[in-house]
Design a protein around this motif. Sequence first.
Motif, PDB file in Angstrom:
ATOM      1  N   ASN A 199       0.828  -1.199   0.000  1.00  0.00           N
ATOM      2  CA  ASN A 199       0.000   0.000   0.000  1.00  0.00           C
ATOM      3  C   ASN A 199       0.867   1.256   0.000  1.00  0.00           C
ATOM      4  O   ASN A 199       0.551   2.237  -0.683  1.00  0.00           O
ATOM      5  CB  ASN A 199      -0.945  -0.004   1.207  1.00  0.00           C
ATOM      6  CG  ASN A 199      -1.968   1.095   1.119  1.00  0.00           C
ATOM      7  OD1 ASN A 199      -2.887   1.026   0.315  1.00  0.00           O
ATOM      8  ND2 ASN A 199      -1.805   2.122   1.936  1.00  0.00           N
ATOM      9  N   ALA A 200       1.962   1.241   0.757  1.00  0.00           N
ATOM     10  CA  ALA A 200       2.873   2.393   0.791  1.00  0.00           C
ATOM     11  C   ALA A 200       3.466   2.645  -0.589  1.00  0.00           C
ATOM     12  O   ALA A 200       3.547   3.801  -1.043  1.00  0.00           O
ATOM     13  CB  ALA A 200       3.978   2.170   1.823  1.00  0.00           C
ATOM     14  N   ALA A 201       3.881   1.582  -1.270  1.00  0.00           N
ATOM     15  CA  ALA A 201       4.440   1.742  -2.619  1.00  0.00           C
ATOM     16  C   ALA A 201       3.388   2.309  -3.572  1.00  0.00           C
ATOM     17  O   ALA A 201       3.681   3.219  -4.360  1.00  0.00           O
ATOM     18  CB  ALA A 201       4.959   0.400  -3.131  1.00  0.00           C
ATOM     19  N   ILE A 202       2.178   1.796  -3.485  1.00  0.00           N
ATOM     20  CA  ILE A 202       1.087   2.300  -4.323  1.00  0.00           C
ATOM     21  C   ILE A 202       0.833   3.776  -4.029  1.00  0.00           C
ATOM     22  O   ILE A 202       0.674   4.590  -4.953  1.00  0.00           O
ATOM     23  CB  ILE A 202      -0.201   1.478  -4.099  1.00  0.00           C
ATOM     24  CG1 ILE A 202      -0.013   0.049  -4.600  1.00  0.00           C
ATOM     25  CG2 ILE A 202      -1.405   2.142  -4.763  1.00  0.00           C
ATOM     26  CD1 ILE A 202      -1.054  -0.933  -4.090  1.00  0.00           C
ATOM     27  N   SER A 203       0.808   4.131  -2.758  1.00  0.00           N
ATOM     28  CA  SER A 203       0.554   5.522  -2.360  1.00  0.00           C
ATOM     29  C   SER A 203       1.606   6.473  -2.914  1.00  0.00           C
ATOM     30  O   SER A 203       1.285   7.577  -3.361  1.00  0.00           O
ATOM     31  CB  SER A 203       0.500   5.646  -0.837  1.00  0.00           C
ATOM     32  OG  SER A 203      -0.581   4.916  -0.326  1.00  0.00           O
ATOM     33  N   ILE A 204       2.861   6.043  -2.893  1.00  0.00           N
ATOM     34  CA  ILE A 204       3.936   6.880  -3.429  1.00  0.00           C
ATOM     35  C   ILE A 204       3.797   7.019  -4.938  1.00  0.00           C
ATOM     36  O   ILE A 204       4.000   8.094  -5.497  1.00  0.00           O
ATOM     37  CB  ILE A 204       5.318   6.314  -3.043  1.00  0.00           C
ATOM     38  CG1 ILE A 204       5.537   6.445  -1.532  1.00  0.00           C
ATOM     39  CG2 ILE A 204       6.432   7.034  -3.798  1.00  0.00           C
ATOM     40  CD1 ILE A 204       6.759   5.708  -1.033  1.00  0.00           C
ATOM     41  N   LEU A 205       3.428   5.938  -5.601  1.00  0.00           N
ATOM     42  CA  LEU A 205       3.302   5.969  -7.060  1.00  0.00           C
ATOM     43  C   LEU A 205       2.075   6.731  -7.549  1.00  0.00           C
ATOM     44  O   LEU A 205       2.120   7.378  -8.593  1.00  0.00           O
ATOM     45  CB  LEU A 205       3.248   4.540  -7.622  1.00  0.00           C
ATOM     46  CG  LEU A 205       4.541   3.748  -7.597  1.00  0.00           C
ATOM     47  CD1 LEU A 205       4.278   2.292  -7.977  1.00  0.00           C
ATOM     48  CD2 LEU A 205       5.564   4.366  -8.546  1.00  0.00           C
ATOM     49  N   THR A 206       0.983   6.650  -6.801  1.00  0.00           N
ATOM     50  CA  THR A 206      -0.299   7.166  -7.307  1.00  0.00           C
ATOM     51  C   THR A 206      -0.928   8.263  -6.462  1.00  0.00           C
ATOM     52  O   THR A 206      -1.939   8.827  -6.875  1.00  0.00           O
ATOM     53  CB  THR A 206      -1.324   6.021  -7.403  1.00  0.00           C
ATOM     54  OG1 THR A 206      -1.646   5.574  -6.079  1.00  0.00           O
ATOM     55  CG2 THR A 206      -0.808   4.870  -8.247  1.00  0.00           C
ATOM     56  N   ASP A 207      -0.386   8.513  -5.276  1.00  0.00           N
ATOM     57  CA  ASP A 207      -1.002   9.441  -4.316  1.00  0.00           C
ATOM     58  C   ASP A 207      -2.365   8.949  -3.827  1.00  0.00           C
ATOM     59  O   ASP A 207      -3.175   9.735  -3.350  1.00  0.00           O
ATOM     60  CB  ASP A 207      -1.128  10.858  -4.894  1.00  0.00           C
ATOM     61  CG  ASP A 207       0.217  11.491  -5.174  1.00  0.00           C
ATOM     62  OD1 ASP A 207       1.158  11.264  -4.378  1.00  0.00           O
ATOM     63  OD2 ASP A 207       0.343  12.206  -6.190  1.00  0.00           O
TER      64      ASP A 207
END
Length: 173
Positions: free
Chosen positions: A53-61
Motif C-alpha cells: 500500500n505504501a508503494a502504491i501511495s507513493i506511485l499514485t497518491d
Amino acid sequence: MINIQTVFDEMNLHEQIALQFLEPIPEDRMTEQPNGLRNHPTWILGHLTAAHNAAISILTDISIRPESETALFAIGSTPHADPALYPDKQTLIDNYLDIHQHYIAAVTAASPEKLAAPSPLERHKGRFSSLAMFVLHVGTAHEAYHLGQLSAWRQATGIAPPLNTDTGNYPKN
C-alpha cells in the motif's frame, strides 16, 4: 532477461507460498508469538499488505487500505497477541491478494520518469537509489524476507515444517 513481468511472476509465486504457509494455521493461532518470535502470521500478512500500500501511495497518491489498518501493520508497529485487535484470517488473505493486483496496476501505469525519481520518504535516502528500487524491494526482497519469518513461525509452533525446495515441497506455477 529480467523485466517488470519477472517481478510480477515472483509476486505470484509469493502468493502461492503464502497461501500454502497459511492454509494449515487455525484462526485462533494466527497471533501466537512462540519462543520470542514477535512477528506472527496476522502481523506479517498485514505488514506485507501495508508495505505494498505504501508503494502504491507513493506511485499514485492514492491509498488503497485505510490509515487505521496500515498504522496497525506499519514499520515500527508492535505485533500483539490479542486477535481482537486485527482483522480475521480470511480478510487478511483477501486484502493481501487484492493489494498485489493494485500494486501491479500502479507499477504498470507509472511513467519511467516517476520510477527514476528518488523516493519522497526520508528513510529511503541512501538506501534506494530510485523509486523503482523501492518498488522492486517491496515486491521481492521485503516480501520474501517476511515469508521466511512465516516459515520460521510455522516451525516454532510445530504446525508445519518449512517448505523444502530439495524435496519438491514447493508451489508449482
